[in-house]
Design a protein around this motif. Sequence first.
Motif, PDB file in Angstrom:
ATOM      1  N   GLN A   1      47.847   6.744  35.636  1.00 45.96           N
ATOM      2  CA  GLN A   1      46.398   6.799  35.455  1.00 45.96           C
ATOM      3  C   GLN A   1      45.927   5.742  34.466  1.00 45.96           C
ATOM      4  OE1 GLN A   1      44.215   8.335  37.203  1.00 45.96           O
ATOM      5  NE2 GLN A   1      42.498   7.582  35.966  1.00 45.96           N
ATOM      6  N   GLN A   2      46.727   5.509  33.425  1.00 49.30           N
ATOM      7  CA  GLN A   2      46.397   4.442  32.470  1.00 49.30           C
ATOM      8  C   GLN A   2      46.339   3.080  33.149  1.00 49.30           C
ATOM      9  OE1 GLN A   2      48.349   4.200  28.544  1.00 49.30           O
ATOM     10  NE2 GLN A   2      49.194   6.231  28.952  1.00 49.30           N
ATOM     11  N   ILE A   3      47.227   2.859  34.101  1.00 45.86           N
ATOM     12  CA  ILE A   3      47.283   1.577  34.795  1.00 45.86           C
ATOM     13  C   ILE A   3      46.139   1.443  35.794  1.00 45.86           C
ATOM     14  CG2 ILE A   3      48.663   0.159  36.376  1.00 45.86           C
ATOM     15  CD1 ILE A   3      51.163   1.514  35.035  1.00 45.86           C
ATOM     16  N   VAL A   4      45.931   2.480  36.591  1.00 41.19           N
ATOM     17  CA  VAL A   4      44.885   2.439  37.615  1.00 41.19           C
ATOM     18  C   VAL A   4      43.493   2.333  36.987  1.00 41.19           C
ATOM     19  CG1 VAL A   4      43.812   3.746  39.490  1.00 41.19           C
ATOM     20  CG2 VAL A   4      46.293   3.653  39.305  1.00 41.19           C
ATOM     21  N   ALA A   5      43.311   2.938  35.808  1.00 39.09           N
ATOM     22  CA  ALA A   5      42.011   2.919  35.135  1.00 39.09           C
ATOM     23  C   ALA A   5      41.990   1.957  33.955  1.00 39.09           C
ATOM     24  CB  ALA A   5      41.659   4.333  34.658  1.00 39.09           C
ATOM     25  N   HIS A   6      42.885   0.980  33.946  1.00 40.39           N
ATOM     26  CA  HIS A   6      43.000   0.075  32.802  1.00 40.39           C
ATOM     27  C   HIS A   6      41.718  -0.738  32.608  1.00 40.39           C
ATOM     28  CE1 HIS A   6      44.587  -3.009  30.095  1.00 40.39           C
ATOM     29  NE2 HIS A   6      45.605  -2.196  29.872  1.00 40.39           N
ATOM     30  N   LYS A   7      41.415  -1.047  31.362  1.00 36.34           N
ATOM     31  CA  LYS A   7      40.205  -1.794  31.029  1.00 36.34           C
ATOM     32  C   LYS A   7      40.222  -3.229  31.535  1.00 36.34           C
ATOM     33  CE  LYS A   7      42.092  -2.719  26.392  1.00 36.34           C
ATOM     34  NZ  LYS A   7      41.891  -2.516  24.928  1.00 36.34           N
ATOM     35  N   VAL A   8      41.382  -3.729  31.945  1.00 32.20           N
ATOM     36  CA  VAL A   8      41.448  -5.104  32.434  1.00 32.20           C
ATOM     37  C   VAL A   8      40.547  -5.294  33.648  1.00 32.20           C
ATOM     38  CG1 VAL A   8      43.427  -4.797  33.993  1.00 32.20           C
ATOM     39  CG2 VAL A   8      42.986  -7.031  32.964  1.00 32.20           C
ATOM     40  N   TYR A   9      40.418  -4.255  34.488  1.00 35.35           N
ATOM     41  CA  TYR A   9      39.595  -4.387  35.683  1.00 35.35           C
ATOM     42  C   TYR A   9      38.132  -4.604  35.336  1.00 35.35           C
ATOM     43  CZ  TYR A   9      43.830  -2.225  37.528  1.00 35.35           C
ATOM     44  OH  TYR A   9      45.139  -1.937  37.824  1.00 35.35           O
ATOM     45  N   SER A  10      37.697  -4.024  34.225  1.00 35.33           N
ATOM     46  CA  SER A  10      36.278  -4.111  33.857  1.00 35.33           C
ATOM     47  C   SER A  10      35.871  -5.493  33.383  1.00 35.33           C
ATOM     48  CB  SER A  10      35.956  -3.083  32.756  1.00 35.33           C
ATOM     49  OG  SER A  10      36.620  -3.423  31.545  1.00 35.33           O
ATOM     50  N   VAL A  11      36.849  -6.337  33.005  1.00 36.85           N
ATOM     51  CA  VAL A  11      36.497  -7.676  32.509  1.00 36.85           C
ATOM     52  C   VAL A  11      36.707  -8.761  33.561  1.00 36.85           C
ATOM     53  CG1 VAL A  11      36.909  -7.108  30.088  1.00 36.85           C
ATOM     54  CG2 VAL A  11      38.791  -8.018  31.477  1.00 36.85           C
ATOM     55  N   ILE A  12      37.177  -8.377  34.735  1.00 31.72           N
ATOM     56  CA  ILE A  12      37.341  -9.361  35.814  1.00 31.72           C
ATOM     57  C   ILE A  12      36.025  -9.426  36.587  1.00 31.72           C
ATOM     58  CG2 ILE A  12      38.648 -10.005  37.881  1.00 31.72           C
ATOM     59  CD1 ILE A  12      41.033  -8.513  36.741  1.00 31.72           C
ATOM     60  N   ASN A  13      35.183 -10.355  36.174  1.00 24.63           N
ATOM     61  CA  ASN A  13      33.824 -10.436  36.718  1.00 24.63           C
ATOM     62  C   ASN A  13      33.523 -11.717  37.477  1.00 24.63           C
ATOM     63  OD1 ASN A  13      33.102  -7.925  35.451  1.00 24.63           O
ATOM     64  ND2 ASN A  13      32.898  -9.029  33.512  1.00 24.63           N
TER      65      ASN A  13
END
Length: 262
Positions: free
Chosen positions: A17-29
């Motif tokens: 869950q930590q990986i699937v919901a990692h904050k890295v996805y939120s900064v890939i814009n």
Amino acid sequence: MSQYIDRIKERIAPLKQQIVAHKVYSVINDIEDVRVFMQHHVFAVWDFMSLLKSLQNNLTCISIPWYPKGDAETRFLINEIVTGEESDVDLEGNRTSHYELYLSAMRQCEADTKQIEDFTHVLQATERFDKAFVAAGISPSVRSFIEYTFHIISGNQPHLQAAVFTFGREDLIPGMFHSMITDMGMTMPERISVFKYYLERHIEVDGDHHSELALKMTANLCGNNEKYWDEAEAAVVLSLQKRIALWDGIYEQIAQKKQLAV
């Protein structure tokens, strides 16, 4: 054996869950963010292939003369996965490995492939990981990720290789990548069509067929050996922690780049 698989799944659920919901996805814009991500992640794509081939080496006969080796069902499972990963098709229907497909995706979006190419060239020429890491200027998080993968490979224990492959790579990939492709193709289709195709192939293949094959392979190799299952669980936990650290490293790179651009 299903109880052992269920036990591992329960143990690693918070890490997944930590990986699937990692904050890295939120900064890939934007495309620059995608490039940074790919320049780091390509190393995981490459060492995934090395882990896969180590399993094939251990579970099938690749020497001449040929003799039957191990369990035929397990041989079938690993050979089936190798075929899909090493000889899939690209957007035009041409045969390619998933690693080569990823490099094509990087070139399409103009991500720098020099680092991974320098790394593999030096490693192939010297067979020295330390020299390859230095020559390519690998980040600590990428280096740690690769070192753990090859620690599992060099241990030459098929049940651990299979468990890490199954729960730390194959079983994880669909949910992990699903977080990335939402709306991405709509915002920059002409730059990431190959990358989007690569991700969709992983969701399609690894989320169903390969995941089931890998689970069966791990179950066959661990059998009813309690010690094997305990070792497998510990190895999988550490592999997921390495993935989280890799994602942390990519996040820090992207965040730092954005801060410098302000």
